[in-house]
Design a protein around this motif. Structure first.
Motif, PDB file in Angstrom:
ATOM      1  N   UNK A  97       0.816  -1.208   0.000  1.00 21.56           N
ATOM      2  CA  UNK A  97       0.000   0.000   0.000  1.00 21.56           C
ATOM      3  C   UNK A  97       0.851   1.260   0.000  1.00 21.56           C
ATOM      4  N   UNK A  98       0.460   2.214  -0.839  1.00 20.67           N
ATOM      5  CA  UNK A  98       1.048   3.555  -0.785  1.00 20.67           C
ATOM      6  C   UNK A  98       0.585   4.239   0.506  1.00 20.67           C
ATOM      7  N   UNK A  99       1.305   5.247   0.980  1.00 16.29           N
ATOM      8  CA  UNK A  99       1.006   5.827   2.297  1.00 16.29           C
ATOM      9  C   UNK A  99      -0.412   6.363   2.464  1.00 16.29           C
ATOM     10  N   UNK A 100      -1.014   6.936   1.404  1.00 14.41           N
ATOM     11  CA  UNK A 100      -2.336   7.550   1.530  1.00 14.41           C
ATOM     12  C   UNK A 100      -3.462   6.692   0.966  1.00 14.41           C
ATOM     13  N   UNK A 101      -3.176   5.438   0.703  1.00 15.69           N
ATOM     14  CA  UNK A 101      -4.185   4.564   0.092  1.00 15.69           C
ATOM     15  C   UNK A 101      -5.467   4.515   0.904  1.00 15.69           C
ATOM     16  N   UNK A 102      -5.350   4.235   2.180  1.00 15.82           N
ATOM     17  CA  UNK A 102      -6.559   4.073   2.988  1.00 15.82           C
ATOM     18  C   UNK A 102      -7.215   5.414   3.314  1.00 15.82           C
ATOM     19  N   UNK A 127       3.520   0.169 -10.145  1.00 12.65           N
ATOM     20  CA  UNK A 127       4.854   0.127  -9.547  1.00 12.65           C
ATOM     21  C   UNK A 127       4.719   0.129  -8.029  1.00 12.65           C
ATOM     22  N   UNK A 128       5.709  -0.415  -7.317  1.00  9.97           N
ATOM     23  CA  UNK A 128       5.633  -0.449  -5.852  1.00  9.97           C
ATOM     24  C   UNK A 128       5.845   0.939  -5.254  1.00  9.97           C
ATOM     25  N   UNK A 129       5.452   1.142  -4.003  1.00  3.28           N
ATOM     26  CA  UNK A 129       5.742   2.412  -3.334  1.00  3.28           C
ATOM     27  C   UNK A 129       7.242   2.699  -3.376  1.00  3.28           C
ATOM     28  N   UNK A 130       7.634   3.964  -3.512  1.00  6.72           N
ATOM     29  CA  UNK A 130       9.052   4.316  -3.660  1.00  6.72           C
ATOM     30  C   UNK A 130       9.919   3.757  -2.536  1.00  6.72           C
ATOM     31  N   UNK A 131      11.031   3.172  -2.929  1.00 11.06           N
ATOM     32  CA  UNK A 131      12.094   2.703  -2.008  1.00 11.06           C
ATOM     33  C   UNK A 131      11.705   1.505  -1.158  1.00 11.06           C
ATOM     34  N   UNK A 132      10.485   1.002  -1.302  1.00  9.16           N
ATOM     35  CA  UNK A 132      10.053  -0.083  -0.412  1.00  9.16           C
ATOM     36  C   UNK A 132      10.861  -1.347  -0.643  1.00  9.16           C
ATOM     37  N   UNK A 133      10.946  -1.784  -1.882  1.00 10.56           N
ATOM     38  CA  UNK A 133      11.645  -3.042  -2.155  1.00 10.56           C
ATOM     39  C   UNK A 133      13.143  -2.917  -1.917  1.00 10.56           C
ATOM     40  N   UNK A 134      13.684  -1.724  -2.114  1.00 12.28           N
ATOM     41  CA  UNK A 134      15.109  -1.514  -1.898  1.00 12.28           C
ATOM     42  C   UNK A 134      15.474  -1.557  -0.415  1.00 12.28           C
ATOM     43  N   UNK A 135      14.532  -1.218   0.440  1.00 16.92           N
ATOM     44  CA  UNK A 135      14.814  -1.127   1.877  1.00 16.92           C
ATOM     45  C   UNK A 135      14.594  -2.440   2.622  1.00 16.92           C
ATOM     46  N   UNK A 136      14.022  -3.439   1.938  1.00 18.02           N
ATOM     47  CA  UNK A 136      13.769  -4.715   2.592  1.00 18.02           C
ATOM     48  C   UNK A 136      14.669  -5.789   2.006  1.00 18.02           C
ATOM     49  N   UNK A 137      15.292  -6.546   2.865  1.00 20.80           N
ATOM     50  CA  UNK A 137      16.061  -7.693   2.435  1.00 20.80           C
ATOM     51  C   UNK A 137      15.109  -8.890   2.395  1.00 20.80           C
ATOM     52  N   UNK A 138      14.719  -9.277   1.201  1.00 18.77           N
ATOM     53  CA  UNK A 138      13.730 -10.342   1.079  1.00 18.77           C
ATOM     54  C   UNK A 138      13.997 -11.186  -0.152  1.00 18.77           C
ATOM     55  N   UNK A 139      13.616 -12.435  -0.073  1.00 21.03           N
ATOM     56  CA  UNK A 139      13.727 -13.329  -1.227  1.00 21.03           C
ATOM     57  C   UNK A 139      12.449 -13.307  -2.057  1.00 21.03           C
TER      58      UNK A 139
END
Length: 349
Positions: A97-102, A127-139
């Motif tokens: 979710x983007x910050x203002x979605x709800x 596209x995903x919310x900015x910087x979200x995927x870059x900030x999480x270490x995930x597989x």
């Protein structure tokens, strides 16, 4: 203008990495939920429990954990039973979710003083919310080819709806034709009535969806459960879609092992939901047949692999019974649907 409250019910199974991405974004909404309920059917829920304990230790928003058997509709219903807010949001565990979605979604409910709107769907983001995927270490990531397919799918869907429209559109139109006119103020909003809300971004008024529930006969995978629920809502209320992009579906495609079941439920579930709606008019039945033939055509084009051949066989087996399903109602419909599921693929989905 009424200030409505909302809670979120998140169904998950064996995807701790996905939940670690989505849950923090839900908790940090500019308009926060009163509560988040995670209904988990994971084989090993320890990672999710640890994540929830961490969030509960650092957030003022309570997150509850409920252990459950594996079934999308059953898990949604279990979570729904516990909701105390005016509105319930049902994001998937991979809904980012983007910050203002709800804030955008809840503004629609706030303005709906006549309570004519029963469900609101956030807009889908490409596209995903900015910087979200870059900030999480995930597989839990998508390959470039998967991202391209997701983008192309929207164009493909638009073309399909022009040439081979989904019969659910006709079903929803029939339901909406019996409702009072939609609120005038919607004309000035970036929102509009829609035939259904896709599961990863749907929300409903709690009292409305609680009367309807999610059909547990649709099986563990429950293909079409979102459409079925939305059609039920439209017996008395509108569904509204927000145009502003708000939710990115970070779905990592994984081919299901049972191709026969996957092909069969595409046609069985569609036919069952249409018949159950009470709107199986001759025009709708004709469109359902046409849409199923189109599915068979697509499956035939991709029948080179073992999975593809099995999927085509399952769809063909289900198609032979489509007319019988569409002609029934009530208990007879439910009995035949469950019988066909067991007959075609042993009830496994």
């Amino acid at each position: 203008m009424t200030k409505t409250s909302y809670s979120a019910v998140v169904v998950t199974r064996n995807r701790a990495d996905a939940l670690s991405l989505s849950l923090p974004l839900l908790m940090s909404q500019s308009r926060a939920p009163e509560e988040v309920i995670v209904v988990d059917s994971s084989d090993d829920p320890s990672q999710n429990i640890a994540l929830i304990e961490q969030i509960n230790g650092s957030s003022g928003i309570p997150v509850r954990f409920i252990s459950s058997k594996a079934s999308m509709t059953y898990q949604r219903n279990i979570g729904l039973e516990s909701v105390r807010s005016d509105v319930v949001l049902f994001p998937d565990d991979d809904s980012l979710l983007y910050p203002d979605t709800m804030a955008d979604v809840m503004d629609i409910y706030d303005r709906d003083e006549s309570a004519l709107i029963g469900g609101v769907g956030a807009g889908e983001a490409l596209t995903p919310p900015p910087d979200v995927l870059e900030n999480f270490q995930t597989t839990y990531t998508k390959k470039p080819t998967d991202r391209l397919k997701a983008r192309v799918s929207l164009t493909r869907y638009a073309l399909e709806q022009h040439f081979v429209p989904d019969p659910f559109i006709q079903v929803a139109a029939a339901k909406q034709s019996r409702l009072p006119p939609p609120p005038d103020w919607l004309k000035g909003e970036t929102a509009h009535p829609v035939p259904w809300i896709t599961g990863f971004r749907m929300s409903f008024r709690t009292d409305v969806i609680r009367r309807i529930g999610f059909d547990e006969k649709l099986g563990r995978y429950a293909l079409g459960e979102d459409v079925d629920a939305g059609i039920g809502v439209q017996n008395s209320h509108y569904l509204i879609g927000v145009r502003t992009p708000g939710v990115y579906h970070h779905k990592a495609p994984a081919r299901r092992s049972n191709g026969r079941a996957m092909g069969a439920i595409q046609i069985l579930n569609c036919s069952y939901v249409i018949a159950k709606s009470g709107e199986a008019t001759p025009d709708v039945v004709q469109q359902a047949r046409r849409h199923s033939r189109y599915k068979l055509f697509l499956y035939a084009l991709s029948a080179q692999s073992e999975f593809g051949r099995a999927r085509l066989m399952g769809a063909r087996a289900a198609f032979r019974h489509q007319d019988a399903l569409l002609a029934l109602r009530g208990n007879e419909l439910e009995e035949l649907y469950l019988q066909l599921r067991d007959q075609i693929f042993g009830g496994v989905d």
